[in-house]
Write a protein that holds these residues in place. Sequence first.
Motif, short mmCIF file in Angstrom:
data_model
loop_
_atom_site.label_atom_id
_atom_site.label_comp_id
_atom_site.label_asym_id
_atom_site.label_seq_id
_atom_site.Cartn_x
_atom_site.Cartn_y
_atom_site.Cartn_z
N TYR A 17 0.69 -1.32 0.00
CA TYR A 17 -0.03 -0.11 0.20
C TYR A 17 0.84 1.24 0.04
O TYR A 17 1.90 1.45 0.73
CB TYR A 17 -0.94 0.14 1.27
N LEU B 221 -9.37 2.14 0.37
CA LEU B 221 -8.98 1.83 1.69
C LEU B 221 -10.07 1.03 2.33
O LEU B 221 -9.81 0.23 3.04
CB LEU B 221 -9.01 3.18 2.45
N ILE C 195 -3.30 8.79 3.49
CA ILE C 195 -3.88 7.54 3.66
C ILE C 195 -3.34 6.55 4.38
O ILE C 195 -3.73 5.59 4.92
CB ILE C 195 -4.38 6.88 2.31
N GLY D 272 -3.04 5.41 -2.16
CA GLY D 272 -3.64 3.90 -2.00
C GLY D 272 -3.33 3.10 -3.21
O GLY D 272 -3.99 1.98 -3.63
#
Length: 248
Positions: free
Chosen positions: A137, A176, A202, A141
């Motif tokens: 990741y 996510l 994120i 994202g």
Amino acid sequence: MSINLCTDQLAMLLAAPGQLVSVSHLARDPRSSVMVDAAMAYPANRALAEEVYLLKPDLVLAGTFTARATVSMLERLGIPVATFPPASSLADVRQGMVDMGRALGREDQAAAMVARFDAGLAQVGLPGGAGPTAATYAANGYTPGANSLSGDIIKAAGFRHLATELGLSHGGFLPLEALILSAPDLVVVGETYPGNSRAEEILSHPALTQLRGGRETLEDRDWVCGLPGVVDAVTRMRAAREALGAAP
């Protein structure tokens, strides 16, 4: 002369003394390169055609996607350019060593490097069983997917790649929510850059930090280039697998 981060490092490993005259400035960037100290011994370039032409090298080492305007101009000027594709598997890493050895006339040294690489992978061993799931990741994202060098390293360590199970075998943007619902056994992230970046927010989202699986940090430099050192990345990922246990 090398104008690409990955050819920089392979050339520094294989070139004879005095054979390499310049590497790209990225070879000196600790966020991208694992050979910063060695790179300091060479003049740095920014892959500009003017720089290359003034140095009058016998051969320029470039990546397939490196400074295409520069490479095109050098070819028109009659300066030989050897281009190397990015490694997308451990087999590609091996082939890249062979190709660099051939380009530099250092076949014996490349063969020895390949032998050490193979021995390193053999020492890690091939894990058995279905294996737990792992997800890579990154900023925004993004996941490189299983059909990448990082994906092959994860596979060699005995993991199943979550991206493949979600239909992103060639990489893509993983929401996510999809990552959280999939609850992978391990999430692999990179080091964030200094400063504030909305793209990287994120990676510190509270939902991500509450995942009950493991978390491993590998920087881009650990597996962005097809270098012998990717064996260390396989070893670290294998250790992470063993820490999780054999069962998913």
